[in-house]
Scaffold this motif. Sequence first.
Motif: not given
Length: 220
Positions: A16-26
């Motif tokens: 979950q952290v990995a996915i949301f970290a990418r969404l946050e970065e974008a």
Amino acid sequence: MARSSRLSPPLPFQEQVAIFARLEEANPHPETELNFVNPYTLVVAVALSAQATDIGVNKATKGLFAVADTPQKMLDLGLEGVTEHIRTIGLYRQKAKNVIALSRILVQDYGGAVPDSRAALMSLPGVGRKTANVVLNCAFGQPAQAVDTHIFRVGNRTRLAPGRDVDEVERAIEDNVPARFQQHAHHWLILHGRYICQARRPRCAVCIINDLCPYEEKTA
């Protein structure tokens, strides 16, 4: 999407952290695509958006909010005035009645202010749980999750927030999404569902979480 009686388990914490970290970065600071100028106009805009597009609502409310951006101004505009401004939106007659009714309650019971309570918001005509959660999140900074069909779809496909209905998905977001992402979670998910993880043909080839997503029916 076919609804099975058996739900897949939510993704593990680190995934979950990995996915949301990418969404946050974008998109570090996602926002609602509805235009509003204060909590009151947000309530009206979200109430009008039921069975309508954000683009259509924004076109209608541009003129409406220019002349009525408070409950009292909306009451002064009157039912006919509101109806004329929003007649391009689906179910506009009932929605106009709701806007006048909720404006009257806000003036009479809350001194014209919008309450920051889900229960109080849901007591207003035309305001359901989803609308209330949008207002709590966007106007008052509360980590409330406004689940719509896009978020329901993305939550289940990615297993970020699996659920049989929108209430279960809302609880799954609250229970499983890491705390640091709670404030913006529903914005990232709705935008991802609206533009990338679309219902009929998800755009997996340009999806930034493609390699992390467990959805089996990916498109080429």
